[in-house]
Design an enzyme around this catalytic site. Structure first.
Site, PDB file in Angstrom:
ATOM      1  N   TYR A 229       0.856  -1.184  -0.090  1.00 29.35           N
ATOM      2  CA  TYR A 229      -0.171  -0.118   0.076  1.00 29.35           C
ATOM      3  C   TYR A 229       0.768   1.283  -0.001  1.00 29.35           C
ATOM      4  CZ  TYR A 229       0.542  -0.615   5.017  1.00 29.35           C
ATOM      5  OH  TYR A 229       1.080  -1.092   6.324  1.00 29.35           O
ATOM      6  N   CYS A 415     -18.264 -37.458  32.792  1.00 34.11           N
ATOM      7  CA  CYS A 415     -17.964 -38.743  33.541  1.00 34.11           C
ATOM      8  C   CYS A 415     -17.862 -39.006  35.038  1.00 34.11           C
ATOM      9  CB  CYS A 415     -17.034 -39.515  32.698  1.00 34.11           C
ATOM     10  SG  CYS A 415     -15.381 -38.847  33.154  1.00 34.11           S
TER      11      CYS A 415
HETATM   12  S1  IVH Z   1      -0.621   3.982   4.969  1.00 32.97           S
HETATM   13  C1  IVH Z   1       2.135   7.174   6.206  1.00 32.97           C
HETATM   14  N1  IVH Z   1      -2.469   1.915   4.106  1.00 32.97           N
HETATM   15  O1  IVH Z   1      -2.385   1.032   9.495  1.00 32.97           O
HETATM   16  C2  IVH Z   1       0.957   6.219   6.054  1.00 32.97           C
HETATM   17  N2  IVH Z   1      -1.665   1.844   6.039  1.00 32.97           N
HETATM   18  O2  IVH Z   1      -2.522   3.230  11.431  1.00 32.97           O
HETATM   19  C3  IVH Z   1       1.510   4.765   6.124  1.00 32.97           C
HETATM   20  N3  IVH Z   1      -2.645  -0.336   7.262  1.00 32.97           N
HETATM   21  O3  IVH Z   1       0.900   0.601  10.219  1.00 32.97           O
HETATM   22  C4  IVH Z   1       0.318   3.829   6.235  1.00 32.97           C
HETATM   23  N4  IVH Z   1      -3.970  -0.657   5.477  1.00 32.97           N
HETATM   24  O4  IVH Z   1      -0.406  -1.487   9.237  1.00 32.97           O
HETATM   25  C5  IVH Z   1      -1.751   2.351   4.992  1.00 32.97           C
HETATM   26  N5  IVH Z   1      -3.990   0.833   2.813  1.00 32.97           N
HETATM   27  C6  IVH Z   1      -3.260   1.066   3.896  1.00 32.97           C
HETATM   28  C7  IVH Z   1      -3.278   0.355   5.187  1.00 32.97           C
HETATM   29  C8  IVH Z   1      -2.451   0.747   6.174  1.00 32.97           C
HETATM   30  C9  IVH Z   1      -3.559  -0.968   6.861  1.00 32.97           C
HETATM   31  C10 IVH Z   1      -1.930  -0.099   8.468  1.00 32.97           C
HETATM   32  C11 IVH Z   1      -0.492   0.015   8.500  1.00 32.97           C
HETATM   33  C12 IVH Z   1      -0.090   1.033   9.375  1.00 32.97           C
HETATM   34  C13 IVH Z   1      -1.418   1.412  10.075  1.00 32.97           C
HETATM   35  C14 IVH Z   1      -1.333   2.832  10.602  1.00 32.97           C
END
Ligand code: IVH
Length: 671
Positions: A229, A415
């Site tokens: 992501y 039992c």
């Molecule tokens: S972007 C600077 N995209 O959410 C931004 N994070 O609360 C970086 N996460 O530690 C994160 N899906 O584990 C991003 N589509 C997504 C995500 C995502 C899950 C989690 C990730 C991060 C946490 C932040």
């Protein structure tokens, strides 16, 4: 010369072919060849690598499994910190986020966002050097994480080499989430329960527990999936204007990205996407706990910048939890196959996220105490996506005074035999080996599909047979006759005959299934197969000692203990004897892979990370031999640190020298 060139070409073609099919299967989910065909080509590659150990490629799919177990994870400092996200808990807060961005950018018009799923797993950073996967680390505190490279390599949806024609970026960090797909999670938990192990509470815990295994071989057996992501450092990658575009690039490089990814305009667009994601949540392959909305244009992202620990240009739109209140009517205790007593909440039926919940496991006594539950309490029941409902808390303020504490039974509810709970364990067990509850569960396990596969022998039938006193243990099934079955209430003639046929059919069984079917603690399908391959015959299995077991790779001390206790139990042995008398034919396990090192002689030199005895044992377990001196007959010299004259001798005689890591791969059948 020509021949060598051909082998190299053949090897390269095979690696590329397998990587392409792995990508089609694990990343795109669109396989072009059958699993069996993939396995066949994979074995071909293994054979090539074994025959020509000088053939090396960092992206060979054989590098995906194994590597030695670690003492601890090294810590890694992230070159670009892995930040967190601020949360919006509902539509209103999402609207506020858009308004904030607008104000900050001084109302230049509707902002475009890229919206994707918020994955509920473990965040990791992958480092690619010249296109080759060089490392992987967990997020940790955002600045410093743990080096989980060997574990990362076992994840099939993570390319070992970036895809694409032409020049690959010199350095690229790909960020994303390691998750457990829902279906894989259900399967893993079913297996754990069958083995008498604690199931994982949810897919996120399963992902995190699997990724943080010090032994990568354990991780390799857990089907983890990765979704990208974001990008971290990027050198030599054509920059993109927007997040959306960047994600398309990432997808072309061979990664899975959020299938939900879409563009949304302004507040209305954000809210529409949020609603669409919530509606589609339960049909996803993986768990999500919301959406992540990112200002799409990188240029705007830069202008917005960061606050303390999170970007101003992104937000997590969390889904509202599916929680309901209901009454805890009672707590009953179930007895499992291994005799484990599990308290279960009986709830006033309540709809939670579209499913009527009436029962929920409370795991154990400690859990009930921790939550302070009283029978009669109003409790909060939560269901996250497809995950099993859980009682998360009680509401003491709503008590009427008629509530009563739950008293954990000291005797088995089935039992009446004393319950035992060894010091330091959380699980209480019935101490009666022939407890009928255990019998019922054991018979069901024995009959299950991956065990003896007795079609038509389900819960109701087993309960009926036990109730009528027709069976007490597994072997009694094979003494049933038509008249007895026909006389059972509600038993049509047809199904009596069907059951007898199914029983007859189940008597021809391979040793691995038979061992699994016995329902020994800690012995799941994989362990049963390992044991069967080691023993080859039931006679050998019955004779195996705890010490022998400890010498079997993959068998730990707990399992060794459990198997040896089982084999010393006269009742169990008598039951097995009865099964044989009643016509069981035990066949050898499938495709014995033991003896990967059959007939190969090793010489060990220098210091290894494990004692030499241990190394010797591992070699012998795979059919190899260990000699003291190097000769022309030596297949491999295993060289540790500070290797001495044996190494020179090996070079002089042109004997292949391998290091410990290469040796591990040989043992694993990977090299
Ligand atoms: S972007 C600077 N995209 O959410 C931004 N994070 O609360 C970086 N996460 O530690 C994160 N899906 O584990 C991003 N589509 C997504 C995500 C995502 C899950 C989690 C990730 C991060 C946490 C932040």
């Amino acid at each position: 010369m020509n021949a060598a060139l051909n082998v190299r070409e053949q090897f390269n073609a095979l690696v590329e072919d397998l990587n392409r099919h792995s990508y089609l299967y694990y990343t795109l989910g669109q396989p072009e060849i059958s699993d069996a065909e993939y396995d066949r080509r994979f074995r071909e590659l293994e054979e090539l690598e074994r025959a020509y150990p000088e053939l090396e490629r960092a992206d060979s799919p054989t590098k995906r499994v194994g590597g030695a177990a670690l003492e601890e994870f090294k810590s890694v400092i992230h070159a670009v910190p892995m930040l967190s996200l601020s949360n919006a808990m509902n539509e209103e807060e999402l609207a506020e986020f858009d308004a904030r961005c607008m104000r900050f950018l001084e109302n230049e018009g509707l902002i475009e966002y890229a919206v994707e799923n918020k994955f509920d797993g473990v965040a990791v950073n992958l480092v690619y050097q010249d296109g080759i996967l060089a490392g992987g680390a967990t997020r940790g505190d955002g600045y410093q994480g743990e080096d989980v490279t060997s574990n990362i390599k076992t994840i099939r949806s993570i390319p070992l080499k970036l895809r694409g024609e032409g020049r690959l970026p010199e350095l690229l960090e790909v960020r994303g989430e390691v998750v457990f797909l829902k279906a894989d999670f259900e399967k893993l938990n079913a297996e754990r329960i069958a083995k008498g192990e604690e199931p994982f509470a949810n897919p996120r815990n399963a992902a995190s527990g699997s990724l943080r295994q010090l032994d990568p071989r354990v991780t390799a057996r857990r089907p983890l999936t990765f979704y990208a992501y974001a990008l971290g450092q990027a050198v030599g990658l054509t920059p993109s204007q927007t997040h959306y575009e960047a994600m398309q690039r990432v997808s072309e490089l061979g990664f899975r990205i959020s299938p939900f990814l879409r563009k949304a305009q302004g507040t209305a667009g954000l809210i529409e996407a949020y609603r669409a994601a919530a509606a589609g949540r339960s049909s996803l392959e993986y768990e999500v706990d919301g959406i992540v909305a990112k200002v799409n244009r990188h240029e705007l992202q830069e202008r917005l910048g960061f606050r303390q620990r999170s970007p101003r240009w992104a937000i997590a739109g969390k889904f509202e939890a599916v929680e309901e209140h209901t009454k805890l009517l009672d707590i009953v205790v179930q007895v499992g196959r291994t005799g484990a007593l599990t308290p279960v909440a009986v709830l006033e039926p309540v709809g939670v996220g579209g499913v009527i919940v009436t029962r929920a496991t409370l795991h154990n006594q400690e859990e009930i105490e921790r939550k302070g539950l009283l029978i009669g309490d109003t409790v909060v029941v939560r269901r996250q996506g497809d995950v099993i409902p859980a009682v998360v808390a009680c509401l003491p303020a709503l008590r009427s005074g008629g509530e009563r504490p739950f008293v954990f039974p000291t005797e088995c509810p089935q039992c009446g035999t004393a319950v035992v709970k060894p010091e330091g364990e959380v699980v209480a067990r019935c101490s009666n080996p022939s407890c009928p509850a255990k019998s019922g569960q054991r018979i069901l396990h024995f009959a299950s599909r991956n065990a003896a596969d007795i079609e038509g022998l389900g819960k109701k039938m087993v309960a009926l047979l036990l109730e009528q006193g027709l069976v007490n243990d597994i072997s009694d099934l094979y003494a049933l006759d038509f008249e007895q079955l026909e006389a059972l209430p509600r038993m049509a003639e047809l199904s009596a005959q069907n059951l007898l046929d199914a029983l007859e059919h189940s008597k021809r069984i391979t040793l691995d299934r038979f061992i699994f079917a016995l329902g020994i603690r800690h012995v799941g399908e994989r362990t049963a197969l390992v044991l069967a391959r080691r023993c080859q015959s039931l006679e050998n299995f019955l004779k195996i000692t705890e010490e022998d077991l400890l010498n079997v790779p993959e068998i730990g001390p707990e399992t060794a203990r459990a198997v040896s206790l089982f084999l010393q139990n006269d009742e169990e042995l008598a039951m097995i004897t009865r099964l044989r008398e009643r016509g069981f034919i035990i066949l050898p396990p499938p495709q014995a892979q033991v003896g990967r090192l059959d007939g190969k002689t090793f010489v060990i030199t220098g210091t290894l990370s494990i004692p030499r005895d241990e190394a010797k044992r591992l070699i012998e377990a795979e059919g190899g031999k260990v000699a003291a001196a190097v000769s022309r007959k030596t297949a491999y010299v295993l060289s540790g640190e500070d290797a001495g004259s044996k190494l020179e001798k090996a070079r002089a005689l042109n004997v292949t020298v391998i290091n410990e890591e290469e040796w591990r791969r040989l043992l694993e059948g990977e090299g």
